[in-house]
Design an enzyme around this catalytic site. Structure first.
Site, PDB file in Angstrom:
ATOM      1  N   GLU A   1      -6.036 -11.002  -1.096  1.00  0.00           N
ATOM      2  CA  GLU A   1      -6.945 -10.565   0.027  1.00  0.00           C
ATOM      3  C   GLU A   1      -8.481 -10.681  -0.378  1.00  0.00           C
ATOM      4  O   GLU A   1      -9.130  -9.724   0.020  1.00  0.00           O
ATOM      5  CB  GLU A   1      -6.554  -9.337   0.631  1.00  0.00           C
ATOM      6  CG  GLU A   1      -5.120  -9.399   1.030  1.00  0.00           C
ATOM      7  CD  GLU A   1      -4.643  -7.960   1.799  1.00  0.00           C
ATOM      8  OE1 GLU A   1      -5.466  -7.291   2.553  1.00  0.00           O
ATOM      9  OE2 GLU A   1      -3.286  -7.691   1.733  1.00  0.00           O
TER      10      GLU A   1
ATOM     11  N   GLU B   1       0.833  -1.352   0.167  1.00  0.00           N
ATOM     12  CA  GLU B   1      -0.070   0.063  -0.038  1.00  0.00           C
ATOM     13  C   GLU B   1       0.859   1.207  -0.012  1.00  0.00           C
ATOM     14  O   GLU B   1       0.551   2.158   0.868  1.00  0.00           O
ATOM     15  CB  GLU B   1      -0.799  -0.176   1.413  1.00  0.00           C
ATOM     16  CG  GLU B   1      -1.817  -1.341   1.244  1.00  0.00           C
ATOM     17  CD  GLU B   1      -2.666  -1.379   2.377  1.00  0.00           C
ATOM     18  OE1 GLU B   1      -2.726  -0.446   3.245  1.00  0.00           O
ATOM     19  OE2 GLU B   1      -3.679  -2.140   2.292  1.00  0.00           O
TER      20      GLU B   1
HETATM   21  C1  XIL Z   1      -6.106  -6.437   8.381  1.00  0.00           C
HETATM   22  C2  XIL Z   1      -6.583  -7.742   9.340  1.00  0.00           C
HETATM   23  O1  XIL Z   1      -7.370  -8.564   8.449  1.00  0.00           O
HETATM   24  C3  XIL Z   1      -7.070  -7.221  10.456  1.00  0.00           C
HETATM   25  O2  XIL Z   1      -7.173  -8.315  11.216  1.00  0.00           O
HETATM   26  C4  XIL Z   1      -6.113  -6.085  11.128  1.00  0.00           C
HETATM   27  O3  XIL Z   1      -6.968  -5.866  12.366  1.00  0.00           O
HETATM   28  C5  XIL Z   1      -5.800  -5.253  10.177  1.00  0.00           C
HETATM   29  O4  XIL Z   1      -5.293  -5.513   9.020  1.00  0.00           O
HETATM   30  N1  XIL Z   1      -5.103  -4.924   3.691  1.00  0.00           N
HETATM   31  C6  XIL Z   1      -3.862  -5.752   4.157  1.00  0.00           C
HETATM   32  C7  XIL Z   1      -4.270  -6.445   5.125  1.00  0.00           C
HETATM   33  O5  XIL Z   1      -2.749  -5.666   3.561  1.00  0.00           O
HETATM   34  O6  XIL Z   1      -2.889  -6.566   6.061  1.00  0.00           O
HETATM   35  C8  XIL Z   1      -5.145  -6.031   6.201  1.00  0.00           C
HETATM   36  O7  XIL Z   1      -5.275  -6.977   7.065  1.00  0.00           O
HETATM   37  C9  XIL Z   1      -6.334  -5.735   5.347  1.00  0.00           C
HETATM   38  C10 XIL Z   1      -6.257  -4.530   4.408  1.00  0.00           C
END
Ligand code: XIL
EC number: 3.2.1.8
Length: 332
Positions: free
Chosen positions: A241, A134
């Site tokens: 994701e 990101e």
């Molecule tokens: C999220 C997790 O799912 C949560 O449990 C945590 O509180 C915050 O992070 N983008 C990403 C992930 O790259 O690491 C994030 O994961 C969701 C958004």
């Protein structure tokens, strides 16, 4: 009649890996289920900077080790997530001994130490790392996200991180990972960033499309255009994701105790179309990971409405296949 449910990952064996984000508790309660349907896992939080390296001279690998051991014992691949991110990174990383901003030199040595230790620990056990997560800004008029990494290390922090990760494990595939990756404006920023990293000789092997989508959007056409654009850089693509929230922007504040029939219908159709598209591009897409295992738990629960659940996956809260599962089951 056979009630045997086919393995999702086995049904995609000739296309791409099928992964899930996991945390340690699940391995005990759902380990068998995970091993049946997924041949890749990502630690949802347990490899993030604050989890493995909470204080300068302290590494805590117990949870990450548990996940890697679980996977290695079952020949499941592991995606490492993530080395450089503006979130879930402790404040000490960016501070010098007197609490002021760390110098570039100090940041470089810390980054190297962190990457050597974390990537080195799992060398040969992690097939792909999200090296930088990101780094691109969402606002149209800005390119790079204004993070402490950028402020303290300068624009070359990505090149540095990729080089360090490559040195620590030359066999691991190294990814740049981001969200809103199908938005045409952000897509071009991501494309330009990765192209410039490649031009500078950085070992970037792939782009991670997070895929936090919903039942209304982005459109298949937008997803297709993003895939084509990124693939034109001749790098691998991972969907890292994936989840399809049943709440689009308009239903942001809607509170429900179960998805409506309309939502379920839209979700099935979306899953079918999205996986058909992924299969079309299987020479570029080598791994597709859901950001969870089943609807019994998702990071989308409670957000942005407290106490509200979400149901973004292809298995329901009881780990039973939803109609979406049958719509995507591979035809290899
Ligand atoms: C999220 C997790 O799912 C949560 O449990 C945590 O509180 C915050 O992070 N983008 C990403 C992930 O790259 O690491 C994030 O994961 C969701 C958004």
């Amino acid at each position: 009649m056979s009630t045997e449910i086919p393995s999702l990952s086995a049904s995609y064996a000739n296309s791409f890996k099928i992964g899930a984000a996991v945390h340690t508790r699940m391995l005990k309660t759902e380990g068998e289920f995970i091993a049946k349907h997924y041949n890749s896992v990502t630690a949802e939080n347990q490899m993030k900077f604050e989890e493995v390296h909470p204080r300068e001279h302290e590494y805590t690998f117990e949870a990450a080790d548990e996940i890697v051991d679980f996977a290695v014992a079952r020949a499941i691949g592991v995606r490492g997530h993530t080395l450089v991110w503006h979130n879930q990174t402790p404040a000490w990383v960016f501070e010098d001994a007197s609490g002021g901003p760390a110098s570039r030199e100090l940041m470089l040595s810390r980054l190297k130490q962190h990457i050597d230790t974390v990537v080195g620990r799992y060398k040969g056990q992690i097939y792909a790392w999200d090296v930088v997560n990101e780094a691109i800004e969402d606002k149209t008029d800005l390119i790079m996200r204004d993070t402490k990494w950028l402020q303290l290390l300068g624009e070359d922090y990505l090149v540095q991180a990729f080089n360090m990760a490559h040195e620590a494990d030359p066999d691991a595939l190294l990814f740049y990972n981001d969200y809103n990756e199908t938005d045409p404006v952000k897509r071009e920023k991501i494309y330009n960033l990765v192209r410039s990293l490649l031009d500078q000789g950085a070992p970037v092997h792939g782009i991670g499309m997070q895929g936090h989508w919903n039942i209304h959007g982005p459109s298949i056409e937008e997803i297709r255009q993003a895939i084509e654009r990124y693939a034109s850089l001749d790098v691998q693509l991972h969907v890292t994701e994936l989840d399809l929230s049943v709440f689009g922007h308009e239903e942001r504040r809607t509170d429900l105790t179960e998805p409506t029939a309309k939502m379920a219908e839209l979700q099935q159709k979306r899953y079918e179309d999205i996986f058909a598209l992924f299969r079309e591009y299987q020479s570029h897409i080598t791994s597709v990971t859901f950001w969870g295992v089943a609807d019994n738990y998702t990071w989308l629960d409670n957000f942005p409405v407290r106490g509200r659940k979400n149901w973004p996956f292809v298995f329901d809260t009881q780990l039973h296949p939803k109609d979406s599962f049958w719509r995507i089951i591979g035809r290899d």
